[in-house]
Design an enzyme around this catalytic site. Structure first.
Site, PDB file in Angstrom:
ATOM      1  CE  LYS A 101     -58.842   8.754  10.511  1.00  0.00           C
ATOM      2  NZ  LYS A 101     -58.048   9.922  10.074  1.00  0.00           N
ATOM      3  N   GLY A 189     -58.871  15.951   3.167  1.00  0.00           N
ATOM      4  CA  GLY A 189     -59.038  16.790   1.981  1.00  0.00           C
ATOM      5  C   GLY A 189     -59.670  18.143   2.218  1.00  0.00           C
ATOM      6  CG  ASN A 210     -53.298  16.473  10.777  1.00  0.00           C
ATOM      7  OD1 ASN A 210     -52.817  15.356  10.924  1.00  0.00           O
ATOM      8  ND2 ASN A 210     -52.596  17.537  11.166  1.00  0.00           N
TER       9      ASN A 210
END
Length: 260
Positions: A101, A189, A210
């Site tokens: 990532k 978000g 997360n």
């Protein structure tokens, strides 16, 4: 059940990715990953012990079963392309997967991804044989360019990292999804299961959560809630949502039944 997710030829039944930061303990994190039913787990390389020395303060990898989860190392903390590429190569040399990532956000206040450095790093990492998941602003032009250079997914933010504000960039994400030929993962978000469902209803292929799970009063239970929301949102997208109308339309007949 919804259709499986295919990334770089590999099949996944779960469309919920989970990050590993901010949990009260590694034990709580491990329980939350299991409750989420996730198959892809992201870990910041700066939090992992890559030396093999079993550092007790950087032992997060010991709590993530590589037989159960695909570990997706992330380059969070990298300030530019060169740092991100170096982190990715260190991870691969330490035996971690070459699925990476790609995160480059030099501004410590807003943590917004740097589009120029991200694109430079993506080109280099793809050429070096990595399967690249770039984290980006919800920029349809950049998403298309990253797709063209060979990234495995694009990961536009719903809102800035950790803000829990939901899908603020709805229209841009819709365009990214519309033009994508690779999976689109909405990342950052999303603070409520309803946000995850909204992203999936738009046609996102997956979401990454997360903070909303990690800081919940009961993280495993919140992980289950996100799992359900992702499944519901994806199923709704695959079945097709009804068009919105300007005028009311009765679901039952309003006339004629009294004379029947």
């Amino acid at each position: 059940m919804f259709t499986p997710l295919i990334i770089n030829g590999r099949e996944f039944s779960s469309r919920l990715f989970v990050g590993t930061g901010k949990f009260a303990s590694n034990e709580v994190m491990r329980a939350s990953l299991a409750a989420a039913g996730t198959q892809i787990v992201t870990v910041a390389l700066r939090r992992a012990d890559l030396s093999g020395a079993k550092d007790p303060y950087a032992n997060i990898l010991e709590f993530i079963d590589p037989e159960r989860y695909l570990l997706l190392p992330n380059t969070s903390g990298a300030m530019n392309a060169a740092e991100a590429v170096r982190l990715a190569r260190l991870a691969r040399a330490a035996g971690l997967p070459d699925w990476i990532k790609l995160e480059i956000h030099p501004d410590p206040r807003h943590l917004l991804p740097d589009p120029i450095e991200t694109f430079k790093a993506a080109e280099e990492l793809v050429a070096d044989g990595f399967t690249v998941f770039p984290y980006i602003n919800a920029d349809p032009v950049l998403a298309k360019r990253l797709q063209e250079v060979g990234c495995a997914t694009v990961m536009p933010l719903g809102a800035p990292i950790g803000t829990n504000r939901g899908v603020e960039n709805r229209e841009q994400i819709r365009i990214i999804i519309e033009q994508a030929t690779i999976p689109v993962v909405v990342d950052a978000g999303l603070g409520a299961p309803s946000h995850a469902a909204e992203a999936m209803e738009l046609g996102a292929d997956a979401v990454l959560i997360n903070t909303a799970i990690a800081i919940a009063s009961d993280p495993p239970r919140m992980a289950e809630a996100f799992q359900s929301a992702v499944a519901a949102g994806r199923s709704a997208f695959e079945m097709g949502l009804p068009e919105q109308g300007e005028e009311a339309a009765a679901s039952s007949p309003l006339t004629g039944f009294l004379n029947a």
